[in-house]
Design a protein around this motif. Structure first.
Motif, PDB file in Angstrom:
ATOM      1  N   ILE A  26      41.934  33.825  44.321  1.00  0.00           N
ATOM      2  CA  ILE A  26      40.884  33.206  43.561  1.00  0.00           C
ATOM      3  C   ILE A  26      41.532  31.685  43.400  1.00  0.00           C
ATOM      4  O   ILE A  26      42.842  31.637  43.339  1.00  0.00           O
ATOM      5  CB  ILE A  26      40.925  33.922  42.225  1.00  0.00           C
ATOM      6  CG1 ILE A  26      40.323  35.401  42.333  1.00  0.00           C
ATOM      7  CG2 ILE A  26      40.282  33.188  41.144  1.00  0.00           C
ATOM      8  CD1 ILE A  26      39.072  35.379  42.859  1.00  0.00           C
ATOM      9  N   PHE A  27      40.885  30.871  43.372  1.00  0.00           N
ATOM     10  CA  PHE A  27      41.330  29.286  43.123  1.00  0.00           C
ATOM     11  C   PHE A  27      40.397  28.583  42.170  1.00  0.00           C
ATOM     12  O   PHE A  27      39.051  28.675  42.243  1.00  0.00           O
ATOM     13  CB  PHE A  27      41.009  28.523  44.569  1.00  0.00           C
ATOM     14  CG  PHE A  27      41.633  27.055  44.462  1.00  0.00           C
ATOM     15  CD1 PHE A  27      42.963  26.881  44.174  1.00  0.00           C
ATOM     16  CD2 PHE A  27      40.744  26.177  44.615  1.00  0.00           C
ATOM     17  CE1 PHE A  27      43.391  25.390  44.072  1.00  0.00           C
ATOM     18  CE2 PHE A  27      41.180  24.977  44.365  1.00  0.00           C
ATOM     19  CZ  PHE A  27      42.304  24.681  44.167  1.00  0.00           C
ATOM     20  N   ILE A  28      40.993  28.025  41.101  1.00  0.00           N
ATOM     21  CA  ILE A  28      40.253  27.580  40.073  1.00  0.00           C
ATOM     22  C   ILE A  28      40.819  26.043  39.741  1.00  0.00           C
ATOM     23  O   ILE A  28      41.962  26.096  38.955  1.00  0.00           O
ATOM     24  CB  ILE A  28      40.217  28.143  38.788  1.00  0.00           C
ATOM     25  CG1 ILE A  28      39.858  29.649  39.146  1.00  0.00           C
ATOM     26  CG2 ILE A  28      39.302  27.651  37.497  1.00  0.00           C
ATOM     27  CD1 ILE A  28      40.045  30.657  38.068  1.00  0.00           C
ATOM     28  N   PRO A  29      40.266  25.090  40.290  1.00  0.00           N
ATOM     29  CA  PRO A  29      40.487  23.656  40.050  1.00  0.00           C
ATOM     30  C   PRO A  29      40.236  23.228  38.561  1.00  0.00           C
ATOM     31  O   PRO A  29      39.164  23.861  38.155  1.00  0.00           O
ATOM     32  CB  PRO A  29      40.090  22.912  41.049  1.00  0.00           C
ATOM     33  CG  PRO A  29      38.995  23.482  41.858  1.00  0.00           C
ATOM     34  CD  PRO A  29      39.262  25.194  41.239  1.00  0.00           C
ATOM     35  N   ASN A  30      40.741  22.567  37.899  1.00  0.00           N
ATOM     36  CA  ASN A  30      40.337  22.417  36.327  1.00  0.00           C
ATOM     37  C   ASN A  30      40.142  23.339  35.559  1.00  0.00           C
ATOM     38  O   ASN A  30      39.217  23.441  34.908  1.00  0.00           O
ATOM     39  CB  ASN A  30      39.156  21.323  36.365  1.00  0.00           C
ATOM     40  CG  ASN A  30      39.435  20.266  37.144  1.00  0.00           C
ATOM     41  OD1 ASN A  30      40.124  19.197  36.952  1.00  0.00           O
ATOM     42  ND2 ASN A  30      38.286  19.759  37.994  1.00  0.00           N
ATOM     43  N   ALA A  31      41.249  24.455  35.718  1.00  0.00           N
ATOM     44  CA  ALA A  31      41.022  25.659  35.221  1.00  0.00           C
ATOM     45  C   ALA A  31      40.691  25.751  33.739  1.00  0.00           C
ATOM     46  O   ALA A  31      40.004  26.525  33.116  1.00  0.00           O
ATOM     47  CB  ALA A  31      42.270  26.652  35.576  1.00  0.00           C
ATOM     48  N   SER A  32      41.531  24.944  32.971  1.00  0.00           N
ATOM     49  CA  SER A  32      41.249  24.821  31.458  1.00  0.00           C
ATOM     50  C   SER A  32      39.889  24.516  31.097  1.00  0.00           C
ATOM     51  O   SER A  32      39.449  25.009  29.904  1.00  0.00           O
ATOM     52  CB  SER A  32      42.496  23.885  30.712  1.00  0.00           C
ATOM     53  OG  SER A  32      42.311  22.736  31.106  1.00  0.00           O
ATOM     54  N   LYS A  33      39.550  23.693  31.791  1.00  0.00           N
ATOM     55  CA  LYS A  33      38.039  23.300  31.516  1.00  0.00           C
ATOM     56  C   LYS A  33      37.111  24.244  32.001  1.00  0.00           C
ATOM     57  O   LYS A  33      36.081  24.440  31.258  1.00  0.00           O
ATOM     58  CB  LYS A  33      37.612  21.844  32.066  1.00  0.00           C
ATOM     59  CG  LYS A  33      38.588  20.640  31.406  1.00  0.00           C
ATOM     60  CD  LYS A  33      38.091  19.542  32.185  1.00  0.00           C
ATOM     61  CE  LYS A  33      39.152  18.405  31.649  1.00  0.00           C
ATOM     62  NZ  LYS A  33      40.327  17.796  32.541  1.00  0.00           N
ATOM     63  N   VAL A  34      37.015  24.543  33.171  1.00  0.00           N
ATOM     64  CA  VAL A  34      36.387  25.646  33.848  1.00  0.00           C
ATOM     65  C   VAL A  34      36.370  27.273  32.961  1.00  0.00           C
ATOM     66  O   VAL A  34      35.168  27.742  32.764  1.00  0.00           O
ATOM     67  CB  VAL A  34      36.771  26.141  35.213  1.00  0.00           C
ATOM     68  CG1 VAL A  34      35.756  27.279  35.848  1.00  0.00           C
ATOM     69  CG2 VAL A  34      36.728  24.720  36.314  1.00  0.00           C
ATOM     70  N   LEU A  35      37.389  27.526  32.427  1.00  0.00           N
ATOM     71  CA  LEU A  35      37.555  28.790  31.797  1.00  0.00           C
ATOM     72  C   LEU A  35      37.602  28.415  30.189  1.00  0.00           C
ATOM     73  O   LEU A  35      37.423  29.405  29.480  1.00  0.00           O
ATOM     74  CB  LEU A  35      38.877  29.416  32.175  1.00  0.00           C
ATOM     75  CG  LEU A  35      39.020  29.732  33.653  1.00  0.00           C
ATOM     76  CD1 LEU A  35      40.209  30.187  33.792  1.00  0.00           C
ATOM     77  CD2 LEU A  35      38.124  30.983  33.932  1.00  0.00           C
TER      78      LEU A  35
END
Length: 115
Positions: free
Chosen positions: A50-59
């Motif tokens: 799993i790869f989530i760039p901009n994780a704090s915004k996305v999540l």
């Protein structure tokens, strides 16, 4: 349910979350399963990363929570849909359902950092 050991890391400076299965050395293809969430699939069409760039915004969650090593990801697939749930410290922080256009077989897959 298939259970696998998840190795996760969060880069606070770049706001990037990465989780991969311990036994996996790479992935065959990447799919965007939700806005900003990418899932790596191995050559057997099973989730491997799993790869989530901009994780704090996305999540929509603080960077300090994302630094926790206590991560569990649940992926369920059937012929029609894929369900993705992410938990940190036993709290559900994200959930999404999308069409299974990825040829992932019928699975109930749990990636757990505490396995």
């Amino acid at each position: 349910m298939m259970k696998k050991r998840l190795i996760s890391s969060y880069d606070k400076k770049n706001d990037t979350f990465v989780g991969k299965l311990q036994e996996e050395s790479g992935y065959y293809v990447d799919y965007e399963i939700s806005d900003g969430i990418y899932m790596g699939i191995n050559n057997f069409n099973l989730p491997s990363a799993i790869f989530i760039p901009n994780a704090s915004k996305v999540l929509n969650i603080s960077k300090s929570v994302l630094e926790s090593p206590d991560v569990l990801i649940n992926i369920k697939c059937d012929d029609i849909s894929l369900s993705f749930k992410m938990f940190i410290e036993n709290l559900k922080i994200f959930s999404a359902i999308c069409r299974n256009n990825f040829d992932i077989p019928n699975i109930n897959y749990e990636m757990d950092s505490n396995f």
